[in-house]
Design a protein around this motif. Structure first.
Motif, mmCIF file in Angstrom:
data_model
loop_
_atom_site.group_PDB
_atom_site.id
_atom_site.type_symbol
_atom_site.label_atom_id
_atom_site.label_comp_id
_atom_site.label_asym_id
_atom_site.label_seq_id
_atom_site.Cartn_x
_atom_site.Cartn_y
_atom_site.Cartn_z
ATOM 1 N N ALA A 151 -2.531 4.975 -0.145
ATOM 2 C CA ALA A 151 -2.876 3.596 -0.486
ATOM 3 C C ALA A 151 -1.747 2.859 -1.203
ATOM 4 N N ILE A 152 -1.007 3.557 -2.057
ATOM 5 C CA ILE A 152 0.032 2.898 -2.849
ATOM 6 C C ILE A 152 1.104 2.293 -1.958
ATOM 7 N N ASP A 183 14.687 14.493 -4.946
ATOM 8 C CA ASP A 183 13.663 15.523 -4.747
ATOM 9 C C ASP A 183 12.333 15.076 -5.372
ATOM 10 N N THR A 184 11.838 13.938 -4.922
ATOM 11 C CA THR A 184 10.617 13.374 -5.480
ATOM 12 C C THR A 184 9.707 12.871 -4.365
ATOM 13 N N SER A 185 8.639 12.172 -4.714
ATOM 14 C CA SER A 185 7.661 11.685 -3.754
ATOM 15 C C SER A 185 8.287 10.720 -2.743
ATOM 16 N N ILE A 186 8.053 10.978 -1.462
ATOM 17 C CA ILE A 186 8.599 10.105 -0.423
ATOM 18 C C ILE A 186 7.912 8.747 -0.447
ATOM 19 N N SER A 187 6.577 8.748 -0.493
ATOM 20 C CA SER A 187 5.844 7.484 -0.513
ATOM 21 C C SER A 187 6.187 6.668 -1.756
ATOM 22 N N GLY A 188 6.282 7.344 -2.895
ATOM 23 C CA GLY A 188 6.639 6.647 -4.117
ATOM 24 C C GLY A 188 8.025 6.031 -4.046
ATOM 25 N N SER A 189 8.963 6.746 -3.456
ATOM 26 C CA SER A 189 10.334 6.235 -3.337
ATOM 27 C C SER A 189 10.396 5.043 -2.389
ATOM 28 N N MET A 190 9.626 5.097 -1.323
ATOM 29 C CA MET A 190 9.590 3.967 -0.387
ATOM 30 C C MET A 190 8.984 2.729 -1.044
ATOM 31 N N ALA A 191 7.933 2.923 -1.831
ATOM 32 C CA ALA A 191 7.350 1.802 -2.570
ATOM 33 C C ALA A 191 8.357 1.234 -3.565
ATOM 34 N N PHE A 192 9.107 2.128 -4.205
ATOM 35 C CA PHE A 192 10.159 1.690 -5.130
ATOM 36 C C PHE A 192 11.222 0.882 -4.397
ATOM 37 N N ALA A 193 11.551 1.295 -3.175
ATOM 38 C CA ALA A 193 12.565 0.586 -2.392
ATOM 39 C C ALA A 193 12.117 -0.835 -2.064
ATOM 40 N N THR A 194 10.815 -1.022 -1.788
ATOM 41 C CA THR A 194 10.326 -2.386 -1.523
ATOM 42 C C THR A 194 10.525 -3.259 -2.752
ATOM 43 N N VAL A 221 0.881 1.629 1.252
ATOM 44 C CA VAL A 221 0.299 0.600 2.113
ATOM 45 C C VAL A 221 0.300 -0.746 1.399
ATOM 46 N N VAL A 222 -0.137 -0.755 0.138
ATOM 47 C CA VAL A 222 -0.139 -1.997 -0.641
ATOM 48 C C VAL A 222 1.275 -2.540 -0.786
ATOM 49 N N ALA A 223 2.221 -1.656 -1.109
ATOM 50 C CA ALA A 223 3.614 -2.081 -1.288
ATOM 51 C C ALA A 223 4.174 -2.684 -0.002
ATOM 52 N N MET A 224 3.908 -2.047 1.133
ATOM 53 C CA MET A 224 4.432 -2.532 2.410
ATOM 54 C C MET A 224 3.744 -3.826 2.874
ATOM 55 N N LEU A 225 2.478 -3.993 2.518
ATOM 56 C CA LEU A 225 1.762 -5.202 2.926
ATOM 57 C C LEU A 225 2.202 -6.429 2.134
ATOM 58 N N ILE A 226 2.575 -6.239 0.888
ATOM 59 C CA ILE A 226 2.824 -7.384 0.012
ATOM 60 C C ILE A 226 4.308 -7.637 -0.221
ATOM 61 N N THR A 227 5.051 -6.605 -0.625
ATOM 62 C CA THR A 227 6.393 -6.829 -1.160
ATOM 63 C C THR A 227 7.417 -7.292 -0.120
ATOM 64 N N PRO A 228 7.515 -6.677 1.082
ATOM 65 C CA PRO A 228 8.485 -7.199 2.055
ATOM 66 C C PRO A 228 8.220 -8.655 2.436
ATOM 67 N N ALA A 229 6.938 -9.018 2.594
ATOM 68 C CA ALA A 229 6.608 -10.404 2.934
ATOM 69 C C ALA A 229 6.957 -11.349 1.789
ATOM 70 N N ALA A 230 6.697 -10.920 0.556
ATOM 71 C CA ALA A 230 7.048 -11.747 -0.600
ATOM 72 C C ALA A 230 8.555 -11.944 -0.694
ATOM 73 N N ALA A 231 9.311 -10.885 -0.381
ATOM 74 C CA ALA A 231 10.775 -10.999 -0.378
ATOM 75 C C ALA A 231 11.243 -11.942 0.725
ATOM 76 N N ALA A 232 10.659 -11.805 1.911
ATOM 77 C CA ALA A 232 11.041 -12.668 3.034
ATOM 78 C C ALA A 232 10.743 -14.132 2.735
ATOM 79 N N ALA A 265 -5.379 10.417 -1.139
ATOM 80 C CA ALA A 265 -5.718 9.039 -0.804
ATOM 81 C C ALA A 265 -4.694 8.051 -1.360
ATOM 82 N N LEU A 266 -4.164 8.337 -2.537
ATOM 83 C CA LEU A 266 -3.241 7.408 -3.177
ATOM 84 C C LEU A 266 -1.810 7.555 -2.656
ATOM 85 N N MET A 267 -1.344 8.785 -2.449
ATOM 86 C CA MET A 267 0.063 9.012 -2.125
ATOM 87 C C MET A 267 0.309 9.483 -0.700
#
Length: 295
Positions: free
Chosen positions: A205-206, A252-263, A208-219, A118-120
């Motif tokens: 969920a992690i 060689d780590t979590s894909i979702s975690g890395s994408m959240a880190f990228a945001t 999803v939260v990152a994509m909903l908030i961080t790109p918009a905050a950056a924009a 659910a989280l990752m």
């Protein structure tokens, strides 16, 4: 299309859909509602499984949407009872998410659904579950669903662009000129819920939260124009998905975690270098103003 490209495309669709929705969450100052809904949809998904005994299909979507609307309704109800908005969010989201976790532990059994999932999410498995689409061929179910959700999100943004804009910036003005603010509030929460549920199984969920908030905050740091902000936010979401995947492959780590880190990296860069609100511009601007005034 290759295995890698399906993963990147799926994550990019998440980034684009969430990026567009996130703009209005930021403008409405309801960013943490995304966090609440992204967790409470777990209760809706588990409840739908208990009713239908299936982990896919319309029931999952309906269950998640109802959970999202329930979250918005309960938060608004507590707020109307003079409970502070942030406290209302904390109470509702933790309670409903806890109920979902308890149901997973006690009622679901040996189903591919647990708290870690659910989280990752499980984006690495997305390309293996496919459906046949006429004229296109075999497409991952998650990718097809996210593509459909993106079309729905874009349709409603275009169809009600003026209404979303007014209700986001000045709800009182919108109500005074006859715009049904409450209706558009719950319609928007429905879109948030649909986007969250569609993204939930693939990325968790992690992210999803990152994509909903961080790109918009950056924009928001780069522009004051809504249209430009929508394009930038969606673009940042896609860029985060692509960059995050290659970082995950490299480390060689979590894909979702890395994408959240990228945001977060994109926001950090925006926070420093944006021409109007960035740290560098704030340091340079006073000196320029002083020179113009002859001080």
């Amino acid at each position: 299309m290759t295995y890698t490209m399906w993963i990147i495309l799926t994550a990019s669709l998440v980034g684009l859909s969430c990026g567009l929705i996130g703009v209005y969450l930021i403008l409405k100052k309801q960013a943490m509602m995304a966090d609440a809904i992204s967790h409470t949809v777990l209760l809706g998904i588990v409840s739908a499984y208990l009713v239908t005994q299936q982990m896919t299909g319309t029931a999952m979507l309906v269950g998640g949407i109802l959970a999202g609307l329930l979250t918005a309704f309960l938060v608004q109800s507590l707020n109307n009872l003079k409970v502070q908005h942030d406290a209302s969010l904390g109470i509702v989201f933790t309670t409903l998410f806890a109920i979902g976790v308890i149901l997973i532990s006690t009622s679901v059994g040996n189903v591919h659904l647990d708290v870690q999932h659910a989280l990752m999410g499980e984006i690495t498995f997305v390309p293996f579950a496919t459906i046949d689409i006429p004229l296109i061929g075999a497409v991952p179910k998650a990718t097809a669903l996210l593509g459909l959700v993106l079309i729905v999100v874009i349709f409603f943004i275009i169809a009600f662009y003026k209404e979303w804009k007014i209700t986001s910036f000045d709800p009182a003005l919108a109500a005074s000129i006859g715009i049904p603010v409450v209706f558009f509030h719950y319609l928007f929460m429905t879109l948030v819920s649909i986007t969250t549920v569609a993204s939930f199984d693939a990325v968790g969920a992690i992210l999803v939260v990152a994509m909903l908030i961080t790109p918009a905050a950056a924009a928001y740091l780069w522009t004051d124009k809504l249209v430009v902000m929508l394009f930038l936010s969606g673009g940042f979401g896609v860029l985060s998905a692509i960059t995050g995947y290659w970082v995950a492959t490299w480390l060689d780590t979590s894909i979702s975690g890395s994408m959240a880190f990228a945001t977060g990296c994109i926001f950090f860069i925006s926070f420093i270098f944006s021409p109007k609100h960035g740290l560098i511009s704030k340091w340079v601007r006073p000196a320029g103003v002083s020179e113009e005034q002859g001080i």
